[in-house]
Scaffold this motif. Sequence first.
Motif, PDB file in Angstrom:
ATOM      1  N   THR A  37      64.319  49.462  89.020  1.00 25.11           N
ATOM      2  CA  THR A  37      64.156  48.800  87.715  1.00 25.11           C
ATOM      3  C   THR A  37      63.722  49.750  86.607  1.00 25.11           C
ATOM      4  O   THR A  37      63.283  49.307  85.544  1.00 25.11           O
ATOM      5  N   ASN A  38      63.845  51.042  86.830  1.00 26.62           N
ATOM      6  CA  ASN A  38      63.560  52.048  85.801  1.00 26.62           C
ATOM      7  C   ASN A  38      62.135  51.979  85.267  1.00 26.62           C
ATOM      8  O   ASN A  38      61.869  52.303  84.107  1.00 26.62           O
ATOM      9  N   GLU A  39      61.211  51.545  86.124  1.00 29.99           N
ATOM     10  CA  GLU A  39      59.802  51.590  85.746  1.00 29.99           C
ATOM     11  C   GLU A  39      59.307  53.036  85.806  1.00 29.99           C
ATOM     12  O   GLU A  39      59.899  53.885  86.460  1.00 29.99           O
ATOM     13  N   ASN A  40      58.207  53.297  85.130  1.00 29.68           N
ATOM     14  CA  ASN A  40      57.511  54.564  85.264  1.00 29.68           C
ATOM     15  C   ASN A  40      56.683  54.486  86.549  1.00 29.68           C
ATOM     16  O   ASN A  40      55.855  53.595  86.708  1.00 29.68           O
ATOM     17  N   SER A  41      56.908  55.403  87.479  1.00 30.90           N
ATOM     18  CA  SER A  41      56.252  55.323  88.784  1.00 30.90           C
ATOM     19  C   SER A  41      54.785  55.747  88.761  1.00 30.90           C
ATOM     20  O   SER A  41      54.082  55.583  89.751  1.00 30.90           O
ATOM     21  N   TYR A  42      54.346  56.303  87.648  1.00 34.58           N
ATOM     22  CA  TYR A  42      52.964  56.785  87.564  1.00 34.58           C
ATOM     23  C   TYR A  42      52.038  55.693  87.035  1.00 34.58           C
ATOM     24  O   TYR A  42      52.347  55.018  86.050  1.00 34.58           O
ATOM     25  N   ILE A  91      58.665  48.383  60.470  1.00 31.79           N
ATOM     26  CA  ILE A  91      58.456  48.219  61.904  1.00 31.79           C
ATOM     27  C   ILE A  91      58.296  46.745  62.268  1.00 31.79           C
ATOM     28  O   ILE A  91      57.664  45.981  61.541  1.00 31.79           O
ATOM     29  N   TRP A  92      58.870  46.383  63.406  1.00 33.72           N
ATOM     30  CA  TRP A  92      58.675  45.054  63.979  1.00 33.72           C
ATOM     31  C   TRP A  92      58.284  45.230  65.442  1.00 33.72           C
ATOM     32  O   TRP A  92      58.611  46.239  66.067  1.00 33.72           O
ATOM     33  N   ALA A  93      57.564  44.277  65.993  1.00 32.78           N
ATOM     34  CA  ALA A  93      57.196  44.333  67.413  1.00 32.78           C
ATOM     35  C   ALA A  93      57.195  42.931  67.996  1.00 32.78           C
ATOM     36  O   ALA A  93      57.040  41.940  67.271  1.00 32.78           O
ATOM     37  N   ALA A  94      57.373  42.864  69.302  1.00 33.89           N
ATOM     38  CA  ALA A  94      57.397  41.568  69.991  1.00 33.89           C
ATOM     39  C   ALA A  94      57.085  41.805  71.463  1.00 33.89           C
ATOM     40  O   ALA A  94      56.776  42.920  71.882  1.00 33.89           O
ATOM     41  N   ASN A  95      57.170  40.728  72.241  1.00 31.86           N
ATOM     42  CA  ASN A  95      56.836  40.777  73.668  1.00 31.86           C
ATOM     43  C   ASN A  95      57.988  41.393  74.456  1.00 31.86           C
ATOM     44  O   ASN A  95      58.762  40.696  75.110  1.00 31.86           O
ATOM     45  N   GLY A  96      58.091  42.703  74.395  1.00 27.80           N
ATOM     46  CA  GLY A  96      59.191  43.420  75.009  1.00 27.80           C
ATOM     47  C   GLY A  96      60.348  43.568  74.041  1.00 27.80           C
ATOM     48  O   GLY A  96      60.522  42.763  73.112  1.00 27.80           O
ATOM     49  N   SER A  97      61.152  44.606  74.234  1.00 34.05           N
ATOM     50  CA  SER A  97      62.294  44.812  73.331  1.00 34.05           C
ATOM     51  C   SER A  97      63.311  43.688  73.469  1.00 34.05           C
ATOM     52  O   SER A  97      64.087  43.432  72.542  1.00 34.05           O
ATOM     53  N   ASN A  98      63.311  42.989  74.607  1.00 30.66           N
ATOM     54  CA  ASN A  98      64.212  41.843  74.746  1.00 30.66           C
ATOM     55  C   ASN A  98      63.909  40.763  73.712  1.00 30.66           C
ATOM     56  O   ASN A  98      64.817  40.126  73.173  1.00 30.66           O
ATOM     57  N   THR A 234      60.846  50.650  73.237  1.00 30.12           N
ATOM     58  CA  THR A 234      59.943  49.908  74.117  1.00 30.12           C
ATOM     59  C   THR A 234      58.795  50.802  74.564  1.00 30.12           C
ATOM     60  O   THR A 234      58.927  52.030  74.585  1.00 30.12           O
ATOM     61  N   MET A 235      57.678  50.173  74.939  1.00 31.18           N
ATOM     62  CA  MET A 235      56.568  50.893  75.548  1.00 31.18           C
ATOM     63  C   MET A 235      56.570  50.725  77.069  1.00 31.18           C
ATOM     64  O   MET A 235      55.652  51.156  77.757  1.00 31.18           O
ATOM     65  N   SER A 236      57.626  50.105  77.606  1.00 35.14           N
ATOM     66  CA  SER A 236      57.688  49.828  79.042  1.00 35.14           C
ATOM     67  C   SER A 236      57.974  51.064  79.872  1.00 35.14           C
ATOM     68  O   SER A 236      57.527  51.159  81.023  1.00 35.14           O
ATOM     69  N   LYS A 237      58.719  52.006  79.339  1.00 33.81           N
ATOM     70  CA  LYS A 237      59.238  53.108  80.143  1.00 33.81           C
ATOM     71  C   LYS A 237      58.371  54.354  80.026  1.00 33.81           C
ATOM     72  O   LYS A 237      57.573  54.643  80.904  1.00 33.81           O
ATOM     73  N   ALA A 238      58.516  55.111  78.954  1.00 34.92           N
ATOM     74  CA  ALA A 238      57.774  56.366  78.817  1.00 34.92           C
ATOM     75  C   ALA A 238      56.268  56.133  78.787  1.00 34.92           C
ATOM     76  O   ALA A 238      55.493  56.946  79.297  1.00 34.92           O
ATOM     77  N   PHE A 239      55.829  55.015  78.202  1.00 34.19           N
ATOM     78  CA  PHE A 239      54.400  54.719  78.104  1.00 34.19           C
ATOM     79  C   PHE A 239      53.839  54.074  79.379  1.00 34.19           C
ATOM     80  O   PHE A 239      52.636  53.789  79.442  1.00 34.19           O
ATOM     81  N   ALA A 240      54.691  53.794  80.350  1.00 35.22           N
ATOM     82  CA  ALA A 240      54.252  53.197  81.617  1.00 35.22           C
ATOM     83  C   ALA A 240      53.527  51.867  81.412  1.00 35.22           C
ATOM     84  O   ALA A 240      52.570  51.558  82.102  1.00 35.22           O
ATOM     85  N   LEU A 241      54.016  51.057  80.463  1.00 35.24           N
ATOM     86  CA  LEU A 241      53.360  49.788  80.144  1.00 35.24           C
ATOM     87  C   LEU A 241      54.314  48.605  80.305  1.00 35.24           C
ATOM     88  O   LEU A 241      54.297  47.664  79.501  1.00 35.24           O
ATOM     89  N   ALA A 242      55.141  48.646  81.358  1.00 39.12           N
ATOM     90  CA  ALA A 242      56.088  47.547  81.570  1.00 39.12           C
ATOM     91  C   ALA A 242      55.380  46.209  81.694  1.00 39.12           C
ATOM     92  O   ALA A 242      55.889  45.170  81.250  1.00 39.12           O
ATOM     93  N   GLY A 243      54.189  46.202  82.283  1.00 38.60           N
ATOM     94  CA  GLY A 243      53.456  44.957  82.453  1.00 38.60           C
ATOM     95  C   GLY A 243      52.828  44.426  81.185  1.00 38.60           C
ATOM     96  O   GLY A 243      52.443  43.250  81.122  1.00 38.60           O
TER      97      GLY A 243
END
Length: 378
Positions: A37-42, A91-98, A234-243
């Motif tokens: 799922t392309n999560e950051n493993s760290y 800038i705009w932001a929401a609950n995930g890029s979806n 998104t901050m889910s990948k490089a930032f390791a903040l998928a949750g």
Amino acid sequence: MNESRSDVLARLPLREDLRGRTPYGAPQLEVPVRLNTNENSYDVPGEVVAAILDAVRQQARQLNRYPDREFTGLREDLANYLGHDLEADQIWAANGSNEVIQQLLQAFAGHGRTVLGFTPTYSMHSIITVGTGATWVDGKRGLGTENADDPNQFDLHVEQTVAQIEQHRPDVTFLCSPNNPTGTALDLEVVKAAYEATDGLLIVDEAYAEFARPGTPSALTLLPGRERLVVSRTMSKAFALAGARLGYSAAHPAVQDAIRLVRLPYHLSSLTQAAAQAALWHSDVLLDTVEAIKAERDRIVTSAQELGLKPAPSDANFVLIGGFADEKALWRSLLSRGVLIRDNGLPGFLRVTAGTPGETTTFLDALADSLLDAPVPA
């Protein structure tokens, strides 16, 4: 009470254009190595965890109040992180890029309008399009390419992009750079040509931009003077903040005004805003893992080539590998060895996330063993 849920669903007054469709979902299996799922493993570093907890603790005292509807501080921090002379009102932001994409389509697509994307690409683009009542147009990549197992067949070029935009006249067009599942970044000439070819909105999805190889430009550089261009991140990948579920975009301030017409009141909670800001204040620490992940990605590419496979050059935190005689059998063989990767439905191809060095080693060993059972075609 013995009726199946599908029987009951068939009687419910569901929209006709949703009948027979399946929801988005990747397998969630408990295996030693999950690279699907392309999560950051760290894990999030301890000092960042402490900063997030402190920020959330401060907000918890005021949960009796609604959050800042305009998430002003977060927008300022995101603009500062992105650079490129961006201002907070862009800038705009929401609950995930979806959710960012959903809001954009609610505002600029909807019933009677069309949305164009170039497959294979991120499947949620089409799913969200249908969910908002618009018509998805399935554009194609690599027209005229004859090598069925060559990842280069999925490249997107200026001429084919413009031709399909002119043919379909979409209200919204999606480009994905780096593209998921192929991992390839777009030449900015494609983005510029696509923008000139359409009167509609052009969304460039850059969810994996931080993993791009050196010298790969971002579509953020094209925003000045292009009021119909949106770049999502998104901050889910490089930032390791998928949750944490935090996605964002940059565009002309008027685009954000359009989103305000459809967004739900106070859509971004105080806790989400606080956590995201604390992470941005420690972006240097969080992004330390990016180079390590890129090294494992490149290691996968090299090792797959040595095994006789055909990996795509990748600018993301994953690799699309071609050359499998039976990708489904190979996927099952890897799973039996405790390694979960992604079958995106492309014949002959599988996608694997670049994880930690240990996860990469386990995957590569399992891949080599699995290929002994199902060799690569000569």
